[in-house]
Design a protein around this motif. Structure first.
Motif, PDB file in Angstrom:
ATOM      1  N   GLU A 198       2.817 -15.411  49.200  1.00 39.77           N
ATOM      2  CA  GLU A 198       3.583 -16.224  48.400  1.00 39.77           C
ATOM      3  C   GLU A 198       3.387 -15.933  47.039  1.00 39.77           C
ATOM      4  N   TYR A 199       2.480 -15.227  46.785  1.00 36.78           N
ATOM      5  CA  TYR A 199       2.158 -14.582  45.509  1.00 36.78           C
ATOM      6  C   TYR A 199       3.295 -13.459  45.272  1.00 36.78           C
ATOM      7  N   MET A 243       5.817 -13.004  46.762  1.00 34.78           N
ATOM      8  CA  MET A 243       7.141 -13.994  46.749  1.00 34.78           C
ATOM      9  C   MET A 243       7.553 -14.443  45.447  1.00 34.78           C
ATOM     10  N   ARG A 244       6.653 -14.852  44.578  1.00 38.49           N
ATOM     11  CA  ARG A 244       6.958 -15.713  43.498  1.00 38.49           C
ATOM     12  C   ARG A 244       6.639 -15.072  42.334  1.00 38.49           C
ATOM     13  N   TRP A 266      10.163  -8.570  41.405  1.00 34.52           N
ATOM     14  CA  TRP A 266      11.025  -8.127  42.470  1.00 34.52           C
ATOM     15  C   TRP A 266       9.962  -8.021  43.670  1.00 34.52           C
ATOM     16  N   TRP A 311       9.701 -10.527  45.959  1.00 30.74           N
ATOM     17  CA  TRP A 311      10.404 -10.904  47.110  1.00 30.74           C
ATOM     18  C   TRP A 311      11.319  -9.881  47.794  1.00 30.74           C
ATOM     19  N   TYR A 360      10.990  -8.777  51.679  1.00 32.71           N
ATOM     20  CA  TYR A 360      11.985  -8.818  52.433  1.00 32.71           C
ATOM     21  C   TYR A 360      12.591  -7.632  52.871  1.00 32.71           C
ATOM     22  N   LEU A 404      23.144   0.731  55.150  1.00 32.16           N
ATOM     23  CA  LEU A 404      22.245  -0.324  54.202  1.00 32.16           C
ATOM     24  C   LEU A 404      23.234  -1.428  53.779  1.00 32.16           C
ATOM     25  N   SER A 432      21.427  -4.855  53.731  1.00 33.01           N
ATOM     26  CA  SER A 432      21.400  -5.677  52.673  1.00 33.01           C
ATOM     27  C   SER A 432      21.955  -7.054  52.869  1.00 33.01           C
ATOM     28  N   SER A 433      23.067  -6.995  53.914  1.00 31.54           N
ATOM     29  CA  SER A 433      23.752  -8.514  54.041  1.00 31.54           C
ATOM     30  C   SER A 433      22.609  -9.306  54.501  1.00 31.54           C
ATOM     31  N   PHE A 469      19.575  -9.847  51.500  1.00 30.82           N
ATOM     32  CA  PHE A 469      19.944 -10.579  50.431  1.00 30.82           C
ATOM     33  C   PHE A 469      20.487 -11.902  50.766  1.00 30.82           C
ATOM     34  N   PHE A 470      20.894 -12.289  51.854  1.00 29.50           N
ATOM     35  CA  PHE A 470      21.677 -13.353  52.215  1.00 29.50           C
ATOM     36  C   PHE A 470      20.996 -14.375  53.326  1.00 29.50           C
ATOM     37  N   PRO A 492      17.629 -13.601  54.959  1.00 33.28           N
ATOM     38  CA  PRO A 492      16.408 -12.669  55.454  1.00 33.28           C
ATOM     39  C   PRO A 492      15.635 -13.472  56.320  1.00 33.28           C
ATOM     40  N   GLU A 493      15.680 -14.665  56.734  1.00 33.39           N
ATOM     41  CA  GLU A 493      14.927 -15.136  57.949  1.00 33.39           C
ATOM     42  C   GLU A 493      15.874 -15.021  59.104  1.00 33.39           C
ATOM     43  N   LEU A 500      12.433 -13.933  60.431  1.00 29.55           N
ATOM     44  CA  LEU A 500      11.222 -14.615  60.103  1.00 29.55           C
ATOM     45  C   LEU A 500      11.026 -15.810  60.517  1.00 29.55           C
ATOM     46  N   TYR A 513       1.509 -22.966  45.746  1.00 30.09           N
ATOM     47  CA  TYR A 513       1.778 -21.342  45.470  1.00 30.09           C
ATOM     48  C   TYR A 513       2.880 -21.425  44.185  1.00 30.09           C
ATOM     49  N   ARG A 516       7.060 -21.663  36.194  1.00 29.56           N
ATOM     50  CA  ARG A 516       8.199 -21.172  36.763  1.00 29.56           C
ATOM     51  C   ARG A 516       9.122 -22.178  36.953  1.00 29.56           C
ATOM     52  N   SER A 532      13.298 -17.894  44.216  1.00 35.92           N
ATOM     53  CA  SER A 532      14.038 -16.650  43.964  1.00 35.92           C
ATOM     54  C   SER A 532      15.392 -16.725  44.680  1.00 35.92           C
ATOM     55  N   ARG A 543      18.294 -13.732  44.487  1.00 38.44           N
ATOM     56  CA  ARG A 543      18.211 -12.710  45.498  1.00 38.44           C
ATOM     57  C   ARG A 543      19.921 -12.949  45.967  1.00 38.44           C
ATOM     58  N   GLN A 544      20.480 -13.702  45.898  1.00 34.80           N
ATOM     59  CA  GLN A 544      21.782 -13.806  46.223  1.00 34.80           C
ATOM     60  C   GLN A 544      22.734 -13.126  45.375  1.00 34.80           C
ATOM     61  N   GLY A 586      22.252  -9.397  45.595  1.00 34.75           N
ATOM     62  CA  GLY A 586      22.797  -8.937  46.738  1.00 34.75           C
ATOM     63  C   GLY A 586      24.443  -8.700  46.516  1.00 34.75           C
ATOM     64  N   LEU A 613      25.868  -4.940  47.061  1.00 33.31           N
ATOM     65  CA  LEU A 613      26.934  -4.623  48.026  1.00 33.31           C
ATOM     66  C   LEU A 613      27.964  -4.114  47.551  1.00 33.31           C
ATOM     67  N   LEU A 625      26.996  -0.415  46.956  1.00 34.47           N
ATOM     68  CA  LEU A 625      27.223   0.474  48.347  1.00 34.47           C
ATOM     69  C   LEU A 625      28.592   0.627  48.738  1.00 34.47           C
TER      70      LEU A 625
END
Lengths: 448, 237
Positions: free
Chosen positions: A71-72, A74-75, A79, A81, A85, A252, A256-257, A260-261, A263-264, A270, B47, B52, B203, B207-208, B211, B215, B218
């Protein structure tokens, strides 16, 4: 520049390596979509190692710190995160690429002679990759990390005599603990990646020795021009380097899709239960491995005591067929004795053990493919309906088993997984017969 | 400890959908205020750091002012703006009082999902059999009391039996109104849920945003590489 190159070349075979593996490596000119996944697999290996190194800089392999350190990342890590990911999405992407790469071999007979060693080395890479991802999944120390590792390592308990000692030796403790986390970390970041890189190198060296197969399953080296260059071959560089770069960019975009949009990816890449720290007292409602292991997990769970009768019939049939078609007396003897030993075993040792065996065999059986396939042609383009049908059913079965592995093994789902397991093994066990009697079409002289 | 292991108890309470909007800074600020005032006394978000929160939630257009605002109004359980959001209550005391340590809530939204949180927060009911006097239809026999009962009011739950004879939730009945109207309370809980989604992954807006640029790059690069490939391959037949 030229003189520098000459200086290096007098001391290191730079030009020779460049030519042998790129500029003068002649690849068939008819590669299609399925031939992108080899270079994409190398790309994924590089991305995983790259992102992994950055994660290692901040990650702490300690049961008290591991979850918080993720989590460290991630936060608090700039970069972080993205790197995390990239690694978690990359793991799933790697398996997608590898599965498609393997499927290509099943389509065009790339595992067939003279490429048996290329295939075997590839299979060793696949097994190493499974070990790599299994151990990597423990590192975030989420609740699913913990219970997933617990369930899988406990499987070794089912092995007679040595089982309990073996699982304890793997864990380094009586339960999954700090000792387990530390050794998995060591294997995940040092030992297995090193093995993977060496194996990938060998895989490519072996491939370049025998040359690439192609969608027609024809040996292009059998049709060489006056200059000794295959008539249907083109230099890998620049032709396939520029072609593969296009594939890399498309890949890619897909990666990336997700990264970035989503990830789970709805819990497929995840798992939700891994967003809570490992808790010895709180078992997740359903312990499921990540999607790339679920087909084998289904096979593992299919082996219940009431299933042994079907397994017995199955090995009996395969044994009888081998007995009648084998010419060698030794093979005939093996065909009688092996099923008998297995059937006795099915009813004397516990079903859980046979589940572990079935899961192991379901992965290891791929090693035997070059010898199970007896067709006179390699490519699916010139095979008859039998192989095409068998491969189609196998792919559907693999996907269905994969889905069932994420569901509780009850009622209809359990029955489906048990039927699927038999179909899965039938694809391999009966291949020597159906691939041989399957009607083939004439193979052209040159690639189409 | 078995209290936790039945989390998400299956008595058929359908989760109410909640709309999440992380661009809605006012909603996030309101959610954060409720969180530090009512949740953080027992639960941690260990966390996450206060600074932040100040940076992302923009309590003021000036980042320094935003930090000052957080330091002045939200720092009940910590000394420094860079501290992690630990609970005010020591874990040992919590175990004594509730029988279980209140879980860390940083990743609640990623673990349970927003709909679960939104429904859970609004589903406490009176239960004489429970040690705290409260129970929850979404999380059966939860150790947590209804912290916000003064806002929501006190409700009773009615259950029926389904065809298989299993107890299922039927409806709530308000027996004592709270200081807020049901609409206002739902809105507050929506803001709090929204904040939990932010808290789970601070984030995600960045992130989006990144993204789309990736894209776009790319897509342009694809055009270049495609024509490069075409140029090279025109002499292959």
């Amino acid at each position: 520049m030229q003189s520098l190159l000459e200086w290096v070349d007098a001391r290191f075979p730079l030009l020779k390596v460049w030519n042998e593996h790129l500029a003068e490596y002649y690849a068939p000119k008819n590669f299609n979509f399925w031939y992108y996944f080899g270079s994409l697999a190398i790309l994924m290996l590089v991305l995983q190692i790259f992102s992994g190194i950055f994660l290692t800089i901040h990650y702490k392999p300690d049961v008290g710190l591991a979850f918080a350190s993720v989590e460290y990342i991630m936060r608090d890590v700039p970069w972080g995160w993205f790197i995390r990911y990239l690694h978690s999405t990359g793991a799933s992407a790697f398996f997608i690429v590898i599965y498609l790469h393997m499927f290509r071999a099943l389509l065009y007979g790339s595992h067939r002679g003279p490429r048996e060693l290329v295939w075997i080395m590839g299979m060793v890479i696949f097994v190493a990759l499974m070990a790599e991802s299994f151990m990597g999944y423990l590192l975030p120390w989420g609740n699913m990390s913990y219970w997933g590792a617990q369930v899988i390592i406990n499987l070794f308990d089912a092995i007679p005599v040595i089982g309990p000692g073996l699982s304890e030796w793997i864990r380094g403790d009586f339960v999954i603990s700090d000792a387990t986390l530390n050794r998995f970390f060591a294997f995940h970041v040092a030992a297995v990646p090193l093995v993977l890189v060496i194996l990938v190198f060998m895989h490519i060296v072996a491939l370049h020795r025998v040359g690439s197969n192609n969608p027609d399953g024809i040996e292009i080296k059998e049709n060489k021009g006056a200059d000794g260059i295959p008539l249907d071959g083109i230099p890998f560089h620049p032709y396939y380097t520029v072609k593969d770069i296009v594939a890399v960019v498309v890949f890619l975009i897909v990666l990336s899709s997700v990264l970035f949009f989503a990830p789970e990816l709805g819990g497929w890449f995840l798992e939700h239960d891994n967003f809570t720290p490992a808790n010895v007292l709180q078992t997740p409602p359903e312990i499921v491995p990540l999607w790339y292991f679920t087909p084998y997990y289904s096979i593992l769970r299919a082996c219940t005591p009431d299933y042994m009768i079907y397994l017995s019939i199955f090995v009996g049939i395969v044994g009888a067929m081998t007995l009648f078609s084998a010419r060698n007396i030794m093979v005939k003897a093996v065909a009688v004795v092996t099923p008998l030993i297995l059937i006795v075993g099915f009813y004397t040792l516990e079903a859980k053990f046979w589940g572990v065996v079935a899961m192991g065999v379901s992965i290891m059986v791929f090693f035997a493919l070059p010898w199970l396939d007896r067709s006179t042609v390699k490519s699916i383009r010139y095979r008859g309906w039998m192989y095409k049908t068998a491969l189609g059913i196998f792919v559907v079965t693999f996907l269905v088993l994969g889905y069932l592995g994420t569901q509780p093994p009850e009622g209809l789902y359990k029955a489906l997984a048990q039927i699927g397991t038999l179909i899965y093994f039938a694809f391999f066990a009966f291949m020597p017969w159906y691939s041989q009697i399957d009607k083939t079409k004439p193979v052209p002289e040159r690639v189409t | 400890m078995p209290v936790l292991s039945v989390a998400g108890g299956g008595n058929g309470h359908k989760l109410d959908p909640v709309s999440i909007d992380l661009e809605d800074k006012v909603s996030l600020q309101r959610g954060a205020t409720i969180f530090v005032n009512y949740c953080l006394s027992c639960h941690s978000a260990a966390y996450m750091r206060y600074n932040r929160l100040a940076k992302d939630l923009k309590f003021s257009d000036d980042p320094k002012e935003s930090e000052k605002f957080v330091a002045k109004n939200m720092l009940f359980a910590a000394d420094k703006i860079g501290d992690l959001m630990k609970a005010a209550m020591p874990i040992e005391d919590a175990k004594d009082w509730f029988g279980v340590a209140p879980p860390d809530l940083t990743l609640l939204a990623r673990y349970r999902g927003p709909d679960w949180i939104y429904t859970y927060l609004r589903s406490f009911y009176l239960d004489e059999k429970s040690p705290s006097g409260w129970n929850n239809t979404v999380f059966e026999n939860v150790a947590m009391p209804h912290v916000l009962y003064e806002w929501q009011g006190t409700q009773k739950a009615y259950f029926t039996k389904n065809e298989e004879g299993v107890k299922v939730f039927d409806r709530f009945e308000m027996i004592k109104s709270g200081t807020k109207s049901p609409q206002d309370f739902d809105k507050d809980m929506r803001d709090l849920t929204n904040f939990f989604v932010y808290l789970g992954e601070p984030s995600q807006l960045k992130r989006q945003r990144v993204g789309w640029y990736v894209l776009l790059f790319l897509a342009l690069f694809l055009v270049v590489t495609y024509f490069l490939k075409k140029e090279y391959w025109k002499d292959v037949h």
